[in-house]
Scaffold this motif. Structure first.
Motif, mmCIF file in Angstrom:
data_model
loop_
_atom_site.group_PDB
_atom_site.id
_atom_site.type_symbol
_atom_site.label_atom_id
_atom_site.label_comp_id
_atom_site.label_asym_id
_atom_site.label_seq_id
_atom_site.Cartn_x
_atom_site.Cartn_y
_atom_site.Cartn_z
ATOM 1 N N TYR A 149 -12.606 -0.339 11.365
ATOM 2 C CA TYR A 149 -12.715 -1.784 11.593
ATOM 3 C C TYR A 149 -12.898 -2.505 10.259
ATOM 4 O O TYR A 149 -12.274 -3.551 10.002
ATOM 5 N N THR A 150 -13.707 -1.944 9.356
ATOM 6 C CA THR A 150 -13.877 -2.522 8.023
ATOM 7 C C THR A 150 -12.572 -2.458 7.240
ATOM 8 O O THR A 150 -12.213 -3.403 6.525
ATOM 9 N N ALA A 151 -11.863 -1.334 7.348
ATOM 10 C CA ALA A 151 -10.568 -1.209 6.675
ATOM 11 C C ALA A 151 -9.610 -2.304 7.138
ATOM 12 O O ALA A 151 -8.893 -2.912 6.325
ATOM 13 N N MET A 152 -9.591 -2.583 8.431
ATOM 14 C CA MET A 152 -8.707 -3.630 8.934
ATOM 15 C C MET A 152 -9.137 -5.003 8.439
ATOM 16 O O MET A 152 -8.299 -5.850 8.111
ATOM 17 N N LEU A 153 -10.443 -5.254 8.339
ATOM 18 C CA LEU A 153 -10.906 -6.521 7.770
ATOM 19 C C LEU A 153 -10.424 -6.670 6.328
ATOM 20 O O LEU A 153 -10.065 -7.776 5.897
ATOM 21 N N CYS A 154 -10.395 -5.571 5.577
ATOM 22 C CA CYS A 154 -9.880 -5.611 4.210
ATOM 23 C C CYS A 154 -8.391 -5.948 4.210
ATOM 24 O O CYS A 154 -7.931 -6.784 3.410
ATOM 25 N N VAL A 155 -7.629 -5.305 5.072
ATOM 26 C CA VAL A 155 -6.190 -5.577 5.153
ATOM 27 C C VAL A 155 -5.939 -7.033 5.534
ATOM 28 O O VAL A 155 -5.081 -7.713 4.942
ATOM 29 N N MET A 156 -6.701 -7.537 6.488
ATOM 30 C CA MET A 156 -6.548 -8.929 6.912
ATOM 31 C C MET A 156 -6.882 -9.896 5.773
ATOM 32 O O MET A 156 -6.262 -10.955 5.632
ATOM 33 N N ALA A 157 -7.866 -9.534 4.938
ATOM 34 C CA ALA A 157 -8.206 -10.369 3.789
ATOM 35 C C ALA A 157 -7.075 -10.374 2.766
ATOM 36 O O ALA A 157 -6.751 -11.423 2.185
ATOM 37 N N LEU A 158 -6.459 -9.214 2.527
ATOM 38 C CA LEU A 158 -5.301 -9.159 1.623
ATOM 39 C C LEU A 158 -4.188 -10.068 2.131
ATOM 40 O O LEU A 158 -3.585 -10.834 1.364
ATOM 41 N N GLU A 159 -3.932 -9.995 3.422
ATOM 42 C CA GLU A 159 -2.889 -10.826 4.018
ATOM 43 C C GLU A 159 -3.242 -12.311 3.945
ATOM 44 O O GLU A 159 -2.382 -13.160 3.697
ATOM 45 N N ARG A 160 -4.501 -12.615 4.192
ATOM 46 C CA ARG A 160 -4.946 -14.015 4.177
ATOM 47 C C ARG A 160 -4.748 -14.647 2.799
ATOM 48 O O ARG A 160 -4.535 -15.854 2.693
ATOM 49 N N HIS A 161 -4.799 -13.824 1.753
ATOM 50 C CA HIS A 161 -4.562 -14.328 0.406
ATOM 51 C C HIS A 161 -3.097 -14.231 0.005
ATOM 52 O O HIS A 161 -2.756 -14.395 -1.173
ATOM 53 N N GLY A 162 -2.238 -13.990 0.984
ATOM 54 C CA GLY A 162 -0.799 -14.068 0.767
ATOM 55 C C GLY A 162 -0.108 -12.797 0.345
ATOM 56 O O GLY A 162 1.091 -12.814 0.042
ATOM 57 N N LEU A 163 -0.813 -11.679 0.315
ATOM 58 C CA LEU A 163 -0.193 -10.436 -0.138
ATOM 59 C C LEU A 163 0.824 -9.931 0.876
ATOM 60 O O LEU A 163 0.562 -9.915 2.083
ATOM 61 N N GLN A 164 1.966 -9.482 0.378
ATOM 62 C CA GLN A 164 3.033 -8.935 1.207
ATOM 63 C C GLN A 164 3.482 -7.599 0.637
ATOM 64 O O GLN A 164 3.287 -7.336 -0.565
ATOM 65 N N VAL B 103 -20.894 -6.136 9.184
ATOM 66 C CA VAL B 103 -22.097 -6.038 10.014
ATOM 67 C C VAL B 103 -22.324 -7.287 10.855
ATOM 68 O O VAL B 103 -22.564 -7.218 12.057
ATOM 69 N N MET B 104 -22.243 -8.462 10.229
ATOM 70 C CA MET B 104 -22.560 -9.711 10.905
ATOM 71 C C MET B 104 -21.310 -10.552 11.181
ATOM 72 O O MET B 104 -21.394 -11.754 11.406
ATOM 73 N N ARG B 105 -20.183 -9.937 11.185
ATOM 74 C CA ARG B 105 -18.903 -10.648 11.357
ATOM 75 C C ARG B 105 -18.875 -11.378 12.697
ATOM 76 O O ARG B 105 -19.279 -10.826 13.726
ATOM 77 N N PRO B 106 -18.389 -12.622 12.736
ATOM 78 C CA PRO B 106 -18.304 -13.349 14.008
ATOM 79 C C PRO B 106 -17.455 -12.605 15.036
ATOM 80 O O PRO B 106 -16.529 -11.857 14.692
ATOM 81 N N ARG B 107 -17.755 -12.840 16.292
ATOM 82 C CA ARG B 107 -17.106 -12.120 17.394
ATOM 83 C C ARG B 107 -15.589 -12.291 17.379
ATOM 84 O O ARG B 107 -14.839 -11.342 17.632
ATOM 85 N N ALA B 108 -15.129 -13.500 17.075
ATOM 86 C CA ALA B 108 -13.682 -13.750 17.079
ATOM 87 C C ALA B 108 -12.974 -12.875 16.046
ATOM 88 O O ALA B 108 -11.873 -12.359 16.299
ATOM 89 N N ASP B 109 -13.589 -12.708 14.878
ATOM 90 C CA ASP B 109 -13.001 -11.856 13.843
ATOM 91 C C ASP B 109 -12.977 -10.399 14.285
ATOM 92 O O ASP B 109 -12.030 -9.664 13.988
ATOM 93 N N ARG B 110 -14.019 -9.973 14.980
ATOM 94 C CA ARG B 110 -14.075 -8.591 15.469
ATOM 95 C C ARG B 110 -12.950 -8.313 16.461
ATOM 96 O O ARG B 110 -12.264 -7.291 16.376
ATOM 97 N N ILE B 111 -12.792 -9.219 17.400
ATOM 98 C CA ILE B 111 -11.751 -9.035 18.409
ATOM 99 C C ILE B 111 -10.376 -9.017 17.753
ATOM 100 O O ILE B 111 -9.514 -8.180 18.078
ATOM 101 N N ALA B 112 -10.158 -9.929 16.793
ATOM 102 C CA ALA B 112 -8.868 -9.978 16.096
ATOM 103 C C ALA B 112 -8.607 -8.670 15.347
ATOM 104 O O ALA B 112 -7.491 -8.126 15.380
ATOM 105 N N ALA B 113 -9.634 -8.153 14.665
ATOM 106 C CA ALA B 113 -9.472 -6.908 13.905
ATOM 107 C C ALA B 113 -9.174 -5.739 14.829
ATOM 108 O O ALA B 113 -8.290 -4.910 14.546
ATOM 109 N N TRP B 114 -9.895 -5.638 15.939
ATOM 110 C CA TRP B 114 -9.672 -4.520 16.860
ATOM 111 C C TRP B 114 -8.323 -4.631 17.566
ATOM 112 O O TRP B 114 -7.671 -3.611 17.825
ATOM 113 N N ASP B 115 -7.878 -5.846 17.860
ATOM 114 C CA ASP B 115 -6.534 -6.001 18.434
ATOM 115 C C ASP B 115 -5.472 -5.536 17.443
ATOM 116 O O ASP B 115 -4.489 -4.895 17.826
ATOM 117 N N ARG B 116 -5.679 -5.852 16.172
ATOM 118 C CA ARG B 116 -4.746 -5.393 15.138
ATOM 119 C C ARG B 116 -4.772 -3.867 15.006
ATOM 120 O O ARG B 116 -3.727 -3.234 14.815
#
Length: 327
Positions: free
Chosen positions: A130-145, A270-283
């Motif tokens: 789940y943390t790994a996916m949050l990292c990937v989502m952060a890379l994408e959020r900053h425009g990485l392709q 650890v304290m990530r908002p619920r919406a971010d958790r659901i988005a990460a797990w769906d990914r």
């Protein structure tokens, strides 16, 4: 009655043992969960061995992850029979965690088990994945392709690193694994790493700026490794930081950030908002090759956890450790 790993601290010292407990001993919460699987993470290893002050009150049941079925609920979002999972929220540190057959928790900490994931698969992913996916989502959020260049993943043979490699490779990135265990090169390549580098190349003090290479990075090590990643990241690149296996220090300068526009993105799970958790797990359910989980993870019984905790801290465990708490 149920089995659990219980950590105590008294005049005789700090101890962790497998014990039988009564449901009445569980802490307050509005959802009672019959746990199916948990995990053994780095933080759990610290808690069980007492190597760091992770546990904030005693007695404590460790385990920052769990998946299970609702046994009783006073929370409007859940009813008996629902499958739920939990990561973080201080569970296993300040509130009894998942290395037990029962857990009483706050419903706001839980999310539904994503469709398409079995309980065992969810814990093969666990907080690390789940943390790994949050990292990937952060890379994408900053425009990485994928076409922007190479992605370095440190601590590559560990839980976060293993899942990060698998996700990034499936998404089309060229991934370079950085590890202290180069004997695991074949394993890392099976996950999708295009190249494997020894961590020794990154762990010594380096220059404020060095030759540009990385478009992005996922770092779980910290200290000199993180500083060297920042110093070698290309103009406009992104480095995500989610761990401190080598220490909490960051012996770096501002040069990469003000001369190359590098972004250092901190990742908290650890304290990530619920919406971010659901988005990460769906990914995760969609973008992780679930067939690779058998390679990434190994399964243990609850009775095997304590002896393995010290080995985990010594970096001798590869990938993810899933705990079948009813075995």
């Amino acid at each position: 009655m149920f089995q659990a790993i219980l950590i105590t601290k008294d005049d005789s010292g700090y101890q962790a043992g497998l014990q039988r407990l009564d449901e009445s001993q569980l802490p307050a919460g509005d959802v009672l969960v019959r746990v199916s699987h948990s995990t053994l993470n780095y933080k759990d290893g610290l808690a069980i061995t007492g190597k760091a002050p992770v546990v904030r009150q005693f007695p404590m049941v460790p385990g920052i992850d769990l998946v299970g079925q609702v046994e009783h609920s006073e929370h409007a979002g859940y009813q008996k029979g629902d499958w739920v999972l939990l990561n973080g929220w201080g569970v296993g540190e300040a509130h009894w965690g998942g290395l037990a057959q029962m857990a009483r928790l706050k419903g706001e900490w839980l999310i539904p088990l994503p469709a398409g994931l079995t309980p065992q698969q969810a814990m093969s992913i666990g907080t690390a994945g789940y943390t790994a996916m949050l990292c990937v989502m952060a890379l994408e959020r900053h425009g990485l392709q994928p076409g922007d260049g190479e992605i370095a993943v440190t601590g590559a043979a560990g839980g976060v690193g293993s899942v990060a490699i698998a996700i990034l490779a499936k998404l089309g990135y060229r991934v370079v694994a950085v590890t202290g265990r180069t004997e695991d090169a074949a394993y890392l390549q099976s996950l999708g790493a295009a190249e494997v580098l020894p961590r020794a190349q990154f762990s010594a003090p380096g220059k404020p700026l060095a030759k540009e290479r990385w478009a992005g990075a996922v770092d779980v090590v910290g200290s000199h490794t993180l500083a060297n990643l920042c110093a070698t990241t290309r103009y406009g690149g992104v480095v995500t930081a989610c761990g401190l296996a080598a220490g909490m220090d960051l012996p770096a300068t501002v040069a990469p950030f003000i001369l190359r526009g590098v972004t250092l993105a901190g990742i908290d799970s650890v304290m990530r908002p619920r919406a971010d958790r659901i988005a990460a797990w769906d990914r995760l359910a969609r973008d992780l090759d679930l067939d690779k989980l058998a390679t990434i993870s190994q399964e243990l019984s609850l009775s095997q956890v304590i002896p393995l905790a010290a080995e985990l801290l010594q970096g001798r465990i590869r990938g993810r450790i899933v705990v079948d708490v009813n075995r």
